[in-house]
Scaffold this motif. Structure first.
Motif, PDB file in Angstrom:
ATOM      1  N   TYR A 142      -0.364   4.266  -2.541  1.00 50.96           N
ATOM      2  CA  TYR A 142      -1.066   5.423  -1.988  1.00 50.96           C
ATOM      3  C   TYR A 142      -0.474   6.755  -2.450  1.00 50.96           C
ATOM      4  CZ  TYR A 142      -3.218   8.535   1.443  1.00 50.96           C
ATOM      5  OH  TYR A 142      -3.897   9.566   2.039  1.00 50.96           O
ATOM      6  N   ALA A 176      -8.685   6.764   2.534  1.00 52.98           N
ATOM      7  CA  ALA A 176      -7.805   5.974   3.409  1.00 52.98           C
ATOM      8  C   ALA A 176      -7.917   6.402   4.866  1.00 52.98           C
ATOM      9  CB  ALA A 176      -6.363   6.098   2.931  1.00 52.98           C
ATOM     10  N   ASN A 207       0.817  -1.213   0.000  1.00 50.29           N
ATOM     11  CA  ASN A 207       0.000   0.000   0.000  1.00 50.29           C
ATOM     12  C   ASN A 207       0.855   1.268   0.000  1.00 50.29           C
ATOM     13  OD1 ASN A 207      -2.436  -1.378  -0.023  1.00 50.29           O
ATOM     14  ND2 ASN A 207      -2.597  -1.446   2.204  1.00 50.29           N
TER      15      ASN A 207
END
Length: 537
Positions: free
Chosen positions: A411, A465, A407
């Protein structure tokens, strides 16, 4: 050695990192050459044509997502109709992103991708964005695709994947990719293009097999009957669960990541503006159409309930239903080939980003990373990428931490995409259009609706997120908090900002010197810069 350089005539410029009076903090003298005017790369260095540029994009997009993600998208959407709609919406986001990067790439046809565009748009404070971007590039690297490669190679060899044999096989795939790109540029491109063709051929085979099965020209094995997934195809849609649908859209969007991969090598593309205006739309359109038909083929051959209830990939179920269980080994080998092409494309782009940061002079050991020595390739940047990826592959424990590392690599892409889309809108403001310092005149102009759509989509992904998962949803991690990856990325970007503050503000202030930027042309034909310390007194 390629460290030898000669100054470019008239390339010496002062930059605003120090002042006559340290208490004032003003600029020694305004104005700086950004380097684009010196990017007249020799034709001999432009070795990428239409096919190589297109496969840089397709290989980066086609990894393992299309083989595994359809089941996640179906679970999120709830119905066949919604799942196919999510794939269409994801393609629309990808096309909007391609338009944004096509405008940026044709306006600034230089290696580096986001790094070059951020510097051009967000100029004040000088090099703050470059240092923060460099922190992300030099610290974060994903090893997830290498682990996937190792697992599928073992399955193809009828070996049970374990923790260490999977990682060691993945390390072999990663190392061979980096070594090939670092030593034999043309051979690496040929292998990369060949694997890209194999990956597309596999997807086309799946698409046409499902069509032939639907037409009754191919029968399912073990007496299975064709499912009726297209009757009442909207049944079960999660109309009331927007969180689930958005989750599916995020999964689809990540399956299209890679439409900007060729932008990292713009200085090495022959006739880059003309080539990219053809290669980028061709590559993305081909992938979008193939992805849609592959999903249709999955639903034509595999029962919806079987897809939802099985932990195996949809592609494995598809091959089993049509060609028997032994075909799964062939599928594993094909997925391994596709993943290796993805590793090749990713390492190719990452090495050039690091090299461009070195050519800009903003990172430690800039001359080392800027060099093309000894194989006329960005070997230093490739090795840095290999070291980080190999380290993550070998020492990262399975589970949450491994997922966190994955991630961390995706991101920040949403953050920079949002900044670049907003930057294009800023460049279109009347005040900027009249400013000769920008002189923005790209060969391709993205549609305004595409820029706004891309901006909104990425802003949502950035802020989503931080939204707590709904009750009953475990979130992205089992033990770590859901905000682990955005908080970690903010910390990494903060490190880049602190590096900028110390090198370009505090040290010149304390020692009373200005930083003078001098552009050079290396013997490899590419431009680069260095900072000279000029005493203010």
């Amino acid at each position: 050695m390629s460290y030898e350089e000669e100054p470019l005539l008239g390339s010496e410029t002062d930059v605003d990192f120090a002042s006559h009076d340290p208490a004032e903090g003003g600029a020694l003298r305004e104005g700086e050459a950004h380097g684009e005017e010196f990017d007249d790369i020799p034709k001999s260095k432009r070795q990428l044509g239409f096919a190589s540029a297109a496969f840089l994009i397709t290989n980066r997009i086609v990894g393992t997502g299309i083989f595994a993600n359809p089941s996640i998208v179906l679970r999120s959407g709830g119905s066949v109709g919604m799942a196919l709609s999510l794939w269409l919406m994801g393609a629309l986001v990808a096309f909007a992103g391609m338009a944004v990067f096509l405008e940026l790439g044709t306006g600034l046809p230089r290696n580096g991708g986001e790094k070059v565009y951020l510097e051009f748009i967000y100029r004040k404070p000088r090099y703050l964005t470059s240092c923060m971007y460099a922190a992300y590039i030099l610290i974060v690297a994903t090893s997830a695709n290498s682990a996937v490669f190792g697992e599928y190679v073992l399955r193809a060899l009828s070996l049970e994947p374990g923790l260490w044999n999977t990682r060691l096989m993945g390390l072999l795939g990663l190392s061979s990719s980096v070594l090939l790109h670092a030593t034999f540029l043309k051979a690496g491109l040929r292998v990369q293009n060949t694997l890209g063709l194999l990956g597309l051929a596999n997807l086309l085979f799946v698409a046409f097999s499902g069509l032939l099965a639907r037409l009754g020209l191919i029968s399912l094995t073990d007496g299975r009957k064709l499912p009726n997934n297209f009757e009442n195809m909207w049944e079960g849609t999660n109309w009331g669960d927007s969180n689930a649908i958005v989750t599916g859209l995020i999964v689809v969007t990540t399956s299209y990541v890679g439409y900007s991969n060729a932008n990292y090598a713009m200085s090495e593309i022959r006739d880059p503006v003309r080539t990219m205006k053809r290669a980028a739309p061709t590559a993305l359109m081909s992938i979008a159409v193939i992805y849609l038909f592959v999903n249709v083929s999955y639903f034509a051959v595999v029962e919806k309930s079987e897809i939802l209830g099985s932990g195996r990939t949809v592609a494995a179920l598809f091959y089993r239903n049509l060609y028997g269980r032994n075909a799964e080994k062939i599928l594993s080998l094909l997925i391994a080939f596709s993943t290796q092409g993805n590793i090749l494309a990713m390492s190719f782009g990452r090495g050039r980003i690091i090299q461009e940061l070195g050519r800009e002079g903003v990172i430690p050991f800039s001359s080392f990373f800027a060099s093309n020595w000894p194989f006329n390739t960005p070997a230093a940047g490739l090795f840095e990428y290999w070291f980080l990826s190999a380290l993550g592959l070998l020492i990262t424990p399975p589970g949450d931490v491994f997922l966190l590392m994955s991630n961390l690599s995706t991101y920040p892409i949403c953050i920079y995409n949002a900044l670049l889309a907003a930057g294009l809108l800023i460049l279109r403001l009347p005040s900027f259009q009249k400013d000769p310092a920008y002189a923005w005149s790209p060969a391709f102009s993205a549609w305004t609706w595409a820029i706004v759509f891309f901006l909104v989509a990425n802003l949502y992904l950035v802020f989503a997120a931080w939204i707590p998962p709904i009750p009953g949803n475990p979130g992205p991690y089992r033990a770590l908090p859901y905000w682990s990856h955005p908080v970690t990325i903010i910390g990494i970007l903060f490190l880049g900002a602190m590096y900028w503050l110390i090198r370009f503000r505090y040290l010149p202030y304390r020692s009373r010197y200005a930083l003078r930027k001098v552009w050079y042309r290396g013997v490899d034909g590419f431009t680069r810069s260095k900072f000279r310390k000029v005493p203010i007194d």
